[in-house]
Scaffold this active site. Structure first.
Site, PDB file in Angstrom:
ATOM      1  N   GLU A  50     -39.503   2.692   8.537  1.00 17.46           N
ATOM      2  CA  GLU A  50     -38.432   2.869   9.636  1.00 17.46           C
ATOM      3  C   GLU A  50     -39.202   3.383  10.676  1.00 17.46           C
ATOM      4  OE1 GLU A  50     -35.429   6.105   8.805  1.00 17.46           O
ATOM      5  OE2 GLU A  50     -35.141   6.201  10.846  1.00 17.46           O
ATOM      6  N   ARG A  54     -37.204   4.950  19.701  1.00 14.35           N
ATOM      7  CA  ARG A  54     -37.354   6.197  20.593  1.00 14.35           C
ATOM      8  C   ARG A  54     -38.245   5.809  21.435  1.00 14.35           C
ATOM      9  NH1 ARG A  54     -37.074  10.940  16.161  1.00 14.35           N
ATOM     10  NH2 ARG A  54     -35.520   9.992  14.920  1.00 14.35           N
ATOM     11  N   LYS A 138     -27.531   7.791   4.950  1.00 21.50           N
ATOM     12  CA  LYS A 138     -28.684   9.034   5.224  1.00 21.50           C
ATOM     13  C   LYS A 138     -27.799  10.566   5.491  1.00 21.50           C
ATOM     14  CE  LYS A 138     -31.236   9.876   9.481  1.00 21.50           C
ATOM     15  NZ  LYS A 138     -32.372   9.413  10.294  1.00 21.50           N
TER      16      LYS A 138
HETATM   17  C1  3PG Z   1     -36.209  12.478  12.690  1.00 15.94           C
HETATM   18  O1  3PG Z   1     -35.026  11.814  13.017  1.00 15.94           O
HETATM   19  O2  3PG Z   1     -37.063  12.557  13.487  1.00 15.94           O
HETATM   20  C2  3PG Z   1     -36.148  12.317  11.269  1.00 15.94           C
HETATM   21  O3  3PG Z   1     -34.917  13.050  10.762  1.00 15.94           O
HETATM   22  C3  3PG Z   1     -37.538  12.911  10.712  1.00 15.94           C
HETATM   23  O4  3PG Z   1     -37.342  14.266  10.743  1.00 15.94           O
HETATM   24  P1  3PG Z   1     -38.367  15.149  10.172  1.00 15.94           P
HETATM   25  O5  3PG Z   1     -39.519  15.057  11.442  1.00 15.94           O
HETATM   26  O6  3PG Z   1     -37.923  16.787   9.952  1.00 15.94           O
HETATM   27  O7  3PG Z   1     -39.217  14.468   8.758  1.00 15.94           O
END
Ligand code: 3PG
Length: 218
Positions: A50, A54, A138
């Protein structure tokens, strides 16, 4: 259990979840890192990747991985609009993950036959996603929104839904999530630590992926 996919074939949402116990949540700032990172994760046994939308280079990274790492199945994360869905699919994403759910996002994915793991944190959001045919979801942000106890509570009314908890999942608590009957896999960013990424320490990332790939599931 690794799913059987032909070259370029799109997985179903269930296949995205079933392939490995962990979906790495990836933030890439440098296109040059995309291919070595994808190869490092695949070498450790994790191929559903994934890549979050961003950063400015996210789509270029998806495109490079899709073209140059055929063993990986790259998807787009942080999909927040139909335009994101379309851009991700154009870049070669073979699945999408969103931090929440809207009917417009659901429709855009249906139209492109792109598997979607929509983010939910409440019963109403689960119902909205189910109404549009989405049953693999999710759970986000998992730890902040109730953790394993929330999933246990949802198992009664939503026993037909499979979840991928993401957000605050770590090597320390992943097993607790994965032991639940309604959890198919978890998502997390711990496979791509910032220091390993900065140093290009791909061996460490392969090691983290291999450990993640060995996590037992219910
Ligand atoms: C995110 O949106 O960054 C993910 O949910 C990952 O979260 P994490 O860094 O707590 O694993």
């Amino acid at each position: 259990m690794a799913v059987n996919l032909g070259a370029g074939e799109k997985p179903t949402a269930l296949e995205v979840m079933q392939d490995a116990p962990v979906i790495p949540v990836i933030v890439l700032h440098d296109v040059a890192q995309a291919v070595p990172l994808a190869r490092a994760l695949v070498a450790g046994g994790i191929r559903m990747l994934e890549v979050t939308l961003r950063t400015k280079v996210a789509l270029a990274c998806i495109e490079k991985i899709a073209r140059e790492v055929p063993q990986a199945v790259v998807g787009a994360g942080t999909v927040r609009s139909p335009a994101d869905v379309q851009a991700a699919a154009m870049a070669g994403a073979r699945f999408a993950v969103s931090p929440g759910y809207t009917h417009a996002i659901g429709k855009a994915c249906h139209e492109l036959a792109l598997a979607l793991l929509p983010g939910v944190a409440t019963g109403s959001e689960i119902l909205a996603a189910q109404e549009d045919g989405y049953g693999e979801l999710k759970f986000f942000p998992a730890m902040q929104a109730g953790g394993p106890a929330m999933l246990k509570a949802w198992h009664g009314p939503f026993g037909d839904v499979k979840f991928c908890p993401t957000g605050g999942v770590t090597p320390g608590n992943a097993a607790e999530f994965l032991a639940l009957p309604n959890v198919a896999c978890v998502g997390g960013s711990w496979l791509t630590p910032a220091d390993a990424m900065a140093q290009g320490d791909w061996a460490r990332i392969t090691q983290l992926a291999a450990e993640a790939a060995r996590l037992p599931r219910a």
